[in-house]
Design an enzyme around this catalytic site. Structure first.
Site, PDB file in Angstrom:
ATOM      1  N   GLN A  77     -10.095 -11.867   4.529  1.00  0.00           N
ATOM      2  CA  GLN A  77     -10.270 -12.693   5.725  1.00  0.00           C
ATOM      3  C   GLN A  77      -9.874 -11.927   6.988  1.00  0.00           C
ATOM      4  OE1 GLN A  77      -9.798 -16.866   5.926  1.00  0.00           O
ATOM      5  NE2 GLN A  77      -8.123 -16.713   7.375  1.00  0.00           N
ATOM      6  N   LYS A  78      -8.755 -11.248   6.896  1.00  0.00           N
ATOM      7  CA  LYS A  78      -8.247 -10.515   8.064  1.00  0.00           C
ATOM      8  C   LYS A  78      -9.258  -9.452   8.525  1.00  0.00           C
ATOM      9  CE  LYS A  78      -5.354  -7.155   7.489  1.00  0.00           C
ATOM     10  NZ  LYS A  78      -4.216  -6.294   7.167  1.00  0.00           N
ATOM     11  N   VAL A 109       0.837  -1.200   0.000  1.00  0.00           N
ATOM     12  CA  VAL A 109       0.000   0.000   0.000  1.00  0.00           C
ATOM     13  C   VAL A 109       0.872   1.250   0.000  1.00  0.00           C
ATOM     14  CG1 VAL A 109      -1.626   1.339   1.384  1.00  0.00           C
ATOM     15  CG2 VAL A 109      -2.017  -1.091   1.024  1.00  0.00           C
ATOM     16  N   ALA A 141      -6.719  -2.340  -5.121  1.00  0.00           N
ATOM     17  CA  ALA A 141      -6.613  -3.803  -5.179  1.00  0.00           C
ATOM     18  C   ALA A 141      -5.292  -4.144  -5.856  1.00  0.00           C
ATOM     19  CB  ALA A 141      -7.789  -4.392  -5.966  1.00  0.00           C
ATOM     20  N   PRO A 170      -1.355  -7.448  11.087  1.00  0.00           N
ATOM     21  CA  PRO A 170      -1.752  -8.846  10.903  1.00  0.00           C
ATOM     22  C   PRO A 170      -2.756  -9.297  11.953  1.00  0.00           C
ATOM     23  CG  PRO A 170       0.418  -8.719  11.909  1.00  0.00           C
ATOM     24  CD  PRO A 170       0.010  -7.308  11.601  1.00  0.00           C
ATOM     25  N   THR A 171      -3.299 -10.483  11.756  1.00  0.00           N
ATOM     26  CA  THR A 171      -4.183 -11.066  12.766  1.00  0.00           C
ATOM     27  C   THR A 171      -3.323 -11.599  13.907  1.00  0.00           C
ATOM     28  OG1 THR A 171      -5.695 -11.665  10.993  1.00  0.00           O
ATOM     29  CG2 THR A 171      -6.024 -12.770  13.100  1.00  0.00           C
ATOM     30  N   CYS A 189      -6.392  -9.063   2.672  1.00  0.00           N
ATOM     31  CA  CYS A 189      -7.374  -8.203   3.348  1.00  0.00           C
ATOM     32  C   CYS A 189      -8.674  -8.869   3.769  1.00  0.00           C
ATOM     33  CB  CYS A 189      -7.716  -7.027   2.450  1.00  0.00           C
ATOM     34  SG  CYS A 189      -6.338  -5.922   2.230  1.00  0.00           S
ATOM     35  N   LYS A 225     -13.830   1.027   5.801  1.00  0.00           N
ATOM     36  CA  LYS A 225     -12.852   0.153   5.139  1.00  0.00           C
ATOM     37  C   LYS A 225     -13.153  -1.318   5.445  1.00  0.00           C
ATOM     38  CE  LYS A 225      -9.164  -1.506   3.378  1.00  0.00           C
ATOM     39  NZ  LYS A 225      -8.612  -1.453   2.068  1.00  0.00           N
TER      40      LYS A 225
HETATM   41  C1  UDX Z   1      -9.185  -6.225  -1.878  1.00  0.00           C
HETATM   42  C2  UDX Z   1     -10.190  -5.086  -2.183  1.00  0.00           C
HETATM   43  O1  UDX Z   1     -10.747  -5.299  -3.493  1.00  0.00           O
HETATM   44  C3  UDX Z   1      -9.504  -3.723  -2.090  1.00  0.00           C
HETATM   45  O2  UDX Z   1     -10.449  -2.686  -2.268  1.00  0.00           O
HETATM   46  C4  UDX Z   1      -8.850  -3.594  -0.709  1.00  0.00           C
HETATM   47  O3  UDX Z   1      -8.158  -2.371  -0.627  1.00  0.00           O
HETATM   48  C5  UDX Z   1      -7.897  -4.751  -0.470  1.00  0.00           C
HETATM   49  O4  UDX Z   1      -8.583  -6.008  -0.609  1.00  0.00           O
HETATM   50  P1  UDX Z   1      -7.266  -7.454  -3.229  1.00  0.00           P
HETATM   51  O5  UDX Z   1      -7.155  -8.349  -2.043  1.00  0.00           O
HETATM   52  O6  UDX Z   1      -6.026  -6.887  -3.819  1.00  0.00           O
HETATM   53  O7  UDX Z   1      -8.206  -6.214  -2.906  1.00  0.00           O
HETATM   54  O8  UDX Z   1      -7.964  -8.301  -4.400  1.00  0.00           O
HETATM   55  P2  UDX Z   1      -9.429  -8.471  -5.015  1.00  0.00           P
HETATM   56  O9  UDX Z   1      -9.358  -8.156  -6.450  1.00  0.00           O
HETATM   57  O10 UDX Z   1     -10.455  -7.781  -4.233  1.00  0.00           O
HETATM   58  O11 UDX Z   1      -9.636 -10.059  -4.897  1.00  0.00           O
HETATM   59  C6  UDX Z   1      -9.671 -10.715  -3.639  1.00  0.00           C
HETATM   60  C7  UDX Z   1      -9.925 -12.203  -3.843  1.00  0.00           C
HETATM   61  O12 UDX Z   1     -11.253 -12.455  -4.284  1.00  0.00           O
HETATM   62  C8  UDX Z   1      -9.010 -12.864  -4.888  1.00  0.00           C
HETATM   63  O13 UDX Z   1      -8.603 -14.117  -4.428  1.00  0.00           O
HETATM   64  C9  UDX Z   1      -9.912 -12.980  -6.100  1.00  0.00           C
HETATM   65  O14 UDX Z   1      -9.504 -14.001  -6.976  1.00  0.00           O
HETATM   66  C10 UDX Z   1     -11.239 -13.299  -5.436  1.00  0.00           C
HETATM   67  N1  UDX Z   1     -12.407 -12.966  -6.268  1.00  0.00           N
HETATM   68  C11 UDX Z   1     -12.638 -11.686  -6.661  1.00  0.00           C
HETATM   69  C12 UDX Z   1     -13.323 -13.974  -6.600  1.00  0.00           C
HETATM   70  O15 UDX Z   1     -13.142 -15.130  -6.228  1.00  0.00           O
HETATM   71  N2  UDX Z   1     -14.423 -13.641  -7.343  1.00  0.00           N
HETATM   72  C13 UDX Z   1     -14.669 -12.365  -7.762  1.00  0.00           C
HETATM   73  O16 UDX Z   1     -15.708 -12.148  -8.422  1.00  0.00           O
HETATM   74  C14 UDX Z   1     -13.752 -11.364  -7.412  1.00  0.00           C
END
Ligand code: UDX
Length: 480
Positions: A274-275, A12, A160, A89-90, A272, A216
């Site tokens: 799960q945590k 970030v 993301a 972290p958790t 993000c 958030k």
């Molecule tokens: C996420 C949030 O989108 C972001 O706004 C926040 O700041 C941080 O957490 P990120 O973890 O980088 O971002 O990835 P993201 O694109 O949201 O995907 C998270 C997980 O969900 C991935 O494993 C992705 O493959 C999965 N996913 C996403 C699905 O299984 N199906 C979907 O339709 C979308």
């Protein structure tokens, strides 16, 4: 010249500060971190994180108004605005273990700021933190203030991974929370002016501190909940002969629901979701709201169910055992276009298969062998506690082989499973792969990226999440 310092050069802090530096040439931005290796990487041609477009942004500003260094105290003391973007972290032990956020890094950053500051500061929470963290930080700073005025702002980051630069260039919104006092409002305006260099003003939302912090957690919980909802539907689709892609397309056309984040998958991962949900659950429990807590906990339970359902489906289709069989794992990162493996569903799927004595041959275009071996030998939540990485793998080293292409991974394998939606997996030479595999040859598509009908024509038995089942799979029902 306004000076910004960001404590923490991670996923970030690094990209966000690089974009601020690019968009605000009049501001000097220093990104500091105690890790010499990480800072050295930020100053090299090989940045420590893979993010499309990031190299270009860093190259344009580094050495001009963007600096990466380890002199934490010097830059903190000189800055007007300090972003804190450290790990939360958790907790793995003590009160709230497995749920609450570990604020150790945050607290020590706050104490260090109080120690070295000689002028008024705006301190900005950038890491995702539990609601009311700002209040705790404020207490540490004001009790050690030596007459210095601190204003705490919450400015959560919504980028993301894989699209960080685009998300930073064109954010849906920028959220700034602050105290409802004249000084608090002034601090909000100061930060707002930074973002207003490139973000339209109507996209900059100003709230109180607690709303910003909670928003958030809520945004991530809502996003994860959509995925668990569609994944829950995927199980029902398989049982009834419906097709989850058709269902989510139909559902997403409702303008009140919308089409995004409705792709069924083997489960969500990333640092993000799960945590943050665990954190939300913990806050609900601490505030006497057990019903709300269990509502959100269910999102994680369904995610875990989806991963174990996938493993069970694999094992049951392959005659109820994968013991001694070679299985190719295509994709290990938690999503495409990143080398990040934090909380990736691949870890649980691989551990499930290893638990049944499979031999895994793993290929991911971005994740290193060391990373994969480490992930498979660590306990849950250990990934974010680099200081106490240790337990050795309970699995024999021979059981896991990390290779450098999909053909090598699939050679002589009984089955292949796709766990990350890398584009290159869509265009693999599946005929060649089929010819080199054991028969019957299985494909388990955890991301719905391959054309199942074409693969069936070649001769594969194909399982795609949430899609009507082959006759073979129907005859071998998975027990979840
Ligand atoms: C996420 C949030 O989108 C972001 O706004 C926040 O700041 C941080 O957490 P990120 O973890 O980088 O971002 O990835 P993201 O694109 O949201 O995907 C998270 C997980 O969900 C991935 O494993 C992705 O493959 C999965 N996913 C996403 C699905 O299984 N199906 C979907 O339709 C979308």
């Amino acid at each position: 010249m306004v000076k910004i310092c960001c404590i923490g050069a991670g996923y970030v802090g690094g990209p966000t500060m690089a974009v601020i530096a690019l968009k605000c040439p009049s501001i000097e931005v220093a990104v500091v971190d105690i890790s010499v290796a990480r800072i050295t990487a930020w100053n090299s041609d090989e940045l420590p994180i893979y993010e499309p477009g990031l190299d270009d942004v860093v190259k344009q500003c580094r050495g001009k108004n963007l600096f990466f260094c380890t002199e934490v105290e010097k830059h903190v003391s000189e800055a007007d605005i300090i972003f804190v973007s450290v790990n939360t972290p958790t907790k793995t032990r003590g009160l709230g273990a497995g749920k609450a956020a570990d604020l150790t890094y945050w607290e020590s950053a706050a104490r260090m700021i109080a120690d070295v500051s000689k002028s008024d500061k705006i301190v900005v929470e950038k890491s995702t933190v539990p609601v009311k963290t700002a209040e705790a930080i404020e207490k540490i700073l004001t009790h050690n203030s030596k007459g210095i005025n601190y204003q705490i702002l919450s400015n959560p980051e919504f980028l993301a991974e894989g699209t960080a630069i685009q998300d930073l260039f064109h954010p849906d919104r920028v959220l700034i929370g602050g105290r409802d006092t004249p000084e608090g409002q002034k601090a909000i305006q100061t930060l707002k002016k930074v973002y207003a260099h490139w973000v339209p003003e109507d996209r900059i939302i100003c709230t109180n501190l607690w709303s910003a912090e909670l928003s958030k957690l809520a945004a991530n919980a809502f996003l994860a909940q959509r995925i668990s909802s569609v994944n829950a539907m995927s199980a029902l689709c398989e049982a009834t002969g419906a097709d989850v892609t058709q269902v989510s397309n139909a559902v997403g056309k409702d303008s009140r629901i919308g089409p995004k984040f409705l792709n069924a998958s083997v489960g969500f991962g990333g640092s993000c979701f799960q945590k943050d949900i665990l954190n939300l659950v913990y806050i609900c429990e601490c505030n006497g709201l057990p019903e709300v807590a269990s509502y959100w906990k269910q999102v994680i339970k369904v995610n875990d169910y989806q991963k174990s359902r996938f493993v069970n489906r694999m094992v049951s289709s392959m005659f109820n055992t994968v013991s001694g069989k070679k299985i190719a794992i295509l994709g290990f990162a938690f999503k495409k276009d990143t080398g990040d493996t934090r909380e990736t569903p691949a870890i649980d799927v691989c551990k499930g298969l290893l638990g049944d004595n499979a031999h895994l041959s793993i290929y991911d275009p971005q994740v290193t062998q060391e990373q994969i071996q480490r992930d498979l030998s660590m306990e849950k939540f250990d990934w974010d506690h680099p200081t106490h990485l240790q337990p050795m793998s309970p699995y024999g080293v021979k059981q896991v082989n990390v290779v450098s292409d999909a053909h090598e991974a699939t050679k002589d394998a009984h089955g292949l499973c796709i766990l990350t939606e890398w584009d290159e997996f869509k265009t693999l030479d599946f005929k060649r792969i089929y010819d080199n595999m054991q028969k019957p040859a299985f494909v388990f598509d955890g991301r719905n990226v391959v054309d199942a009908s074409k693969l069936r024509e070649i001769g594969f038995i194909v399982y795609s999440i949430g899609k009507p089942l082959d006759a073979w799979l129907k005859d071998m029902p998975a027990v979840a």
